[in-house]
Design a protein around this motif. Structure first.
Motif, PDB file in Angstrom:
ATOM      1  N   TRP A 262       0.338  -1.286  -0.016  1.00 23.53           N
ATOM      2  CA  TRP A 262       0.303   0.292   0.293  1.00 23.53           C
ATOM      3  C   TRP A 262       0.982   1.254   0.055  1.00 23.53           C
ATOM      4  O   TRP A 262       0.751   2.422  -1.308  1.00 23.53           O
ATOM      5  N   ALA A 263       2.196   1.440   1.006  1.00 22.70           N
ATOM      6  CA  ALA A 263       2.479   2.582   1.069  1.00 22.70           C
ATOM      7  C   ALA A 263       3.257   2.708  -0.552  1.00 22.70           C
ATOM      8  O   ALA A 263       3.248   4.259  -0.789  1.00 22.70           O
TER       9      ALA A 263
ATOM     10  N   GLU B 298       2.331   1.683  -3.565  1.00 24.71           N
ATOM     11  CA  GLU B 298       1.629   1.623  -4.183  1.00 24.71           C
ATOM     12  C   GLU B 298       0.867   3.700  -4.560  1.00 24.71           C
ATOM     13  O   GLU B 298       0.439   4.100  -5.023  1.00 24.71           O
ATOM     14  N   THR B 299       0.684   4.333  -2.869  1.00 20.00           N
ATOM     15  CA  THR B 299       0.425   5.468  -2.796  1.00 20.00           C
ATOM     16  C   THR B 299       2.029   6.821  -3.112  1.00 20.00           C
ATOM     17  O   THR B 299       1.264   7.390  -3.346  1.00 20.00           O
TER      18      THR B 299
ATOM     19  N   LEU C 278       4.860   9.584   5.790  1.00 21.45           N
ATOM     20  CA  LEU C 278       3.437   8.207   5.925  1.00 21.45           C
ATOM     21  C   LEU C 278       3.872   7.408   6.343  1.00 21.45           C
ATOM     22  O   LEU C 278       4.903   6.546   6.470  1.00 21.45           O
TER      23      LEU C 278
ATOM     24  N   GLY D 168      -1.487   6.029   7.943  1.00 18.26           N
ATOM     25  CA  GLY D 168      -2.160   5.691   6.067  1.00 18.26           C
ATOM     26  C   GLY D 168      -3.230   4.515   6.295  1.00 18.26           C
ATOM     27  O   GLY D 168      -4.519   4.596   5.199  1.00 18.26           O
TER      28      GLY D 168
ATOM     29  N   THR E 295      -7.638   0.909   5.392  1.00 17.29           N
ATOM     30  CA  THR E 295      -7.703   2.222   4.995  1.00 17.29           C
ATOM     31  C   THR E 295      -8.557   2.859   3.992  1.00 17.29           C
ATOM     32  O   THR E 295      -9.959   2.702   3.197  1.00 17.29           O
TER      33      THR E 295
ATOM     34  N   LYS F 146      -8.256   5.287   2.092  1.00 16.38           N
ATOM     35  CA  LYS F 146      -6.987   5.670   0.586  1.00 16.38           C
ATOM     36  C   LYS F 146      -6.370   4.622  -0.487  1.00 16.38           C
ATOM     37  O   LYS F 146      -6.014   3.885  -0.225  1.00 16.38           O
TER      38      LYS F 146
ATOM     39  N   VAL G  12      -5.897   1.530  -3.162  1.00 19.73           N
ATOM     40  CA  VAL G  12      -4.833   1.802  -4.451  1.00 19.73           C
ATOM     41  C   VAL G  12      -5.506   0.970  -5.808  1.00 19.73           C
ATOM     42  O   VAL G  12      -5.729  -0.399  -5.133  1.00 19.73           O
TER      43      VAL G  12
END
Length: 341
Positions: free
Chosen positions: A144-145, A147-148, A255, A275, A320, A322, A324
């Motif tokens: 996730w980190a 891709e964010t 993040l 996040g 999350t 947010k 992705v």
């Protein structure tokens, strides 16, 4: 990674891992030994064990270390459980290697020993492990980190807020999983801190609490004030890291990702402090453990792992607000419905 990981685990449970408890053995007693009795994760674990013990007529005694990392208290607790004639022990070990001789002593005395959440080192030192797939939990937040951040991930400055210097297995698995998800070479997958990726600022330990997280974050900021990604062993450590960042006006520049999925942690995701987090299910681990001890007392049968794994997987979900592309997740509304603590 599917949203159905938890439901699959529960489905497997219904297909034969659920432990029925015929009333055959009288005066069945069990012990729950956690790392602390204050972390919401272990509070919920105790709640699950207590409720299931009451339901099945099992006498439960609970023990905990004074702080995360207090192995001496856990060793003493095992001795007490053996002396009391318990049928089984559920344990979240602070020192996953150091506790092994005591666990062997308990097993040699005829007790069923089940590791909850944190596998022993080696894992087969216990009769069984009921846990989150901690490697997967780490991979989810690492991916996730990555891709964010998108293209910025290749130039990220990453810090790790770990648990204790003894590197318990849960710590190692989450760290290594995050690195795999983020695209960092893990080197020795059984060790923290031997990586040579230039994006890594460093590792520090937190004892799994807010104060430890704050101090560790301050230490990493001194190493490199341009740090912009933080992996934390759990959500209390994440909150401490955020406090340290806010104190120097950097809370919007970093993040933070974590693992646990407790209600305060899910709220921290909703509030933008964290996040994303990987949610695990401690009540299920503990209630299954009590059922397993009762079945062992009644029939001598030991629990079996999830098919294709060395442990029984109690599920994990990425939480999350947010999401992705290409990575299944649940939002904080669903996470709140499933959270604990």
């Amino acid at each position: 990674m599917k949203k159905s990981v938890l439901s699959a685990a529960l489905g497997a449970l219904a297909l034969g891992v659920a432990f029925s408890a015929p009333a055959m053995a009288a005066d069945v007693s069990a012990c729950l030994i956690t790392k602390t009795d204050t972390n919401p994760f272990f509070v919920k674990m105790k709640e699950g064990a207590t409720a299931k013990a009451k339901e099945l007529g099992v006498t439960l005694k609970s023990y905990a270390g004074k702080i995360d990392g207090d192995s001496e208290s856990q060793v003493a607790a095992i001795e007490s459980c053996i002396a009391d004639g318990a049928k089984g022990i559920l344990i979240t070990a602070s020192d996953t290697k150091g506790i092994v001789p005591s666990v062997k002593k308990a097993r040699d005395a005829g007790l069923l020993v089940i590791a909850l959440d944190t596998p022993l080192d080696p894992a087969d030192a216990a009769d069984a492990t009921f846990a989150t797939d901690n490697l997967l939990a780490g991979k989810l937040i690492g991916q996730w980190a990555k891709e964010t951040l998108g293209d910025k991930a290749k130039d990220a400055k990453v810090g790790f807020l770990d648990l204790t210097p003894s590197q318990p297995t849960v710590d190692v698995l989450r760290d290594q999983g995050f690195m795999m998800g983020f695209g960092i070479d893990t080197k020795d997958p059984n060790k923290i801190g031997d990586e040579d990726d230039p994006r890594i600022v460093g590792h520090d330990v937190t004892n799994g609490n807010e104060e430890g997280g704050r101090k560790a974050m301050e230490n990493l900021l001194q190493k490199d004030p341009s740090i912009n990604v933080i992996h934390t062993i759990n959500e209390p450590a994440a909150v401490g890291a955020y406090q340290a960042l806010k104190a120097v006006g950097m809370e919007k520049n970093v993040l933070i990702v974590s693992v646990d999925g407790g209600c305060p942690g899910v709220q921290s995701v909703k509030d933008g402090v964290i996040g994303a987090t990987s949610q695990q299910y401690p009540l299920l681990m503990a209630s299954l453990g009590i059922e397993a001890i009762k079945k062992f007392a009644d029939s001598g049968e030991k629990p079996k792992p999830t098919e294709g794994k060395s442990f029984f997987d109690t599920g994990v979900s990425l939480v999350t607000d947010k999401p992705v592309s290409g990575l299944e997740s649940i939002d904080t509304k669903v996470g709140t419905d499933k959270c604990w603590g």
